[in-house]
Design a protein around this motif. Structure first.
Motif: not given
Ligand SMILES: NC(=O)c1ccc[n+]([C@@H]2O[C@H](COP(=O)([O-])OP(=O)(O)OC[C@H]3O[C@@H](n4cnc5c(N)ncnc54)[C@H](OP(=O)(O)O)[C@@H]3O)[C@@H](O)[C@H]2O)c1
Length: 331
Positions: A93-99, A309-312
């Motif tokens: 379970m991780l954050a919506w971040k590239e890194y 950026e298309n995640t939402p």
């Protein structure tokens, strides 16, 4: 810079693009014993809608202006932990971040040689587990029984129906387009399919598709579709309440038929669950799913959306049925 998606506003009704914000954050640096991760695949899931509201639930709401999190597969870019090396892939379970950085015990290794990496977010991840454990633990399936599945063409539903067939049940799926109904029968081996968008009388459609009545209902959607199933349950039926996507964006809860007389008359069970209730059974469930996959008894579909950026948008598209099988974002 490090693109990050935060919750900007709590959605009212249907989520909108303006409820999310893409920000640039500093590149993180791993601390002692930590991993630096580059996101590869992001799982978008209907339950995230609940976490965007601040209503009390089984899991804390997301905080405003903080990154959204969900199941993610990521590549280890560097590691100060002995158990992990550069080039490993992990899930958690991780954050919506590239890194991002993560402590080693917040993730587990996944093996891209054993299965495609995206599969660890679907069939070999949370949705596969939900299908397997919900059906077995609450549905208590017995050969020859009739199983109805709503949200049947999605990540959980498509697996529930296939497991039903493996176990020798008659399986009827409900989905939103004729194309999806055809897919249920042709690709997933369901016996019958119902398109709820072109069906005026759901109770009659279920009665026609289930001449022996309904023994198990695996409910992913709730609302009027489920009302139609309720009218067709058999004695000792089990209703596995997995999700209620048709209601997640409602600002005022609609009221349907009162369930009590149907439950009493049929000595029926209606039980909600959260997959994590059965965490002790995850290893055996994953082993069985992997073995059925290997034997070709089980298959799966994914809808892969390209671009962080298309995640939402991919998340919002779940509510209009743009996905077949598991909806995943490839970064
Ligand atoms: N209890 C748990 O632990 C647990 C774990 C995972 C998931 N879930 C729940 O299980 C359900 C399925 O999740 P999933 O990840 O597999 O998602 P999914 O089924 O892959 O995607 C959602 C699907 O829901 C259908 N849908 C959207 N709006 C609808 C509406 N108003 N009425 C009927 N169907 C609608 C769409 O298909 P159509 O084109 O057919 O409409 C869409 O493709 C969700 O309710 C989710 O919250 C629960």
């Amino acid at each position: 810079m490090n693109k990050t998606i935060v919750l900007d506003k709590r959605p009212i009704g249907k989520p909108k693009m303006s409820d999310f914000k893409i920000t640039d954050q500093e590149m993180p640096k791993e601390g002692a014993g930590e991993l630096l991760l580059k996101t590869t695949y992001i799982s978008v899931d209907p339950y995230l809608r609940g976490r965007m509201s601040d209503a009390k639930s089984y899991i804390d709401p997301f905080k405003l202006n903080e990154p959204i999190s969900s199941g993610i597969v990521a590549e280890v870019i560097s590691s100060t932990n002995d158990q992990y090396s550069k080039g490993d892939f992990v899930s958690g379970m991780l954050a919506w971040k590239e890194y991002q950085t993560a402590s080693a015990n917040a993730v587990y290794k996944v093996d891209g040689d054993k299965a495609p990496l995206s599969a660890y977010l679907g069939i070999l991840g949370m949705t596969g587990l939900t299908a397997y454990l919900g059906l077995h633990q609450i549905g208590a399936p017995k050969k020859g029984e009739t199983l109805v599945v709503s949200g049947a063409a999605g990540a959980v539903g498509s697996v529930v129906g296939q497991i039903g067939k493996i176990l020798g049940l008659r399986v009827v799926g409900i989905a939103g387009t004729d194309e999806k109904v055809a897919m249920l029968k042709e690709d997933f081996g369901f016996d019958e399919g119902i398109n709820y968008n072109t069906t005026e009388n759901m109770a009659k459609a279920i009665a026609d598709a289930c001449p022996q009545g309904v023994d198990i209902y695996f409910d992913n959607v709730g609302g009027e579709i489920s009302d139609g199933v309720l009218l067709n349950i058999n004695r000792f039926a089990r209703m596995v309440i997995c999700g209620a996507i048709s209601l997640y964006n409602e600002t005022q809860m609609p009221v349907g038929p009162r369930v009590q007389p149907f439950l009493v008359k049929n000595s029926a069970l209606m039980q909600g669950f959260i997959v994590s209730n059965y965490a002790d059974k995850f290893p055996e469930a994953i082993a069985q799913l992997a073995s059925w996959l290997g034997e070709g008894k089980l298959t799966y579909k994914e809808t892969i959306v390209d671009g962080f950026e298309n995640t939402p948008q991919a998340f919002m598209d779940l509510f209009v049925g743009k996905n077949k099988g598991k909806m995943i974002v490839k970064v």
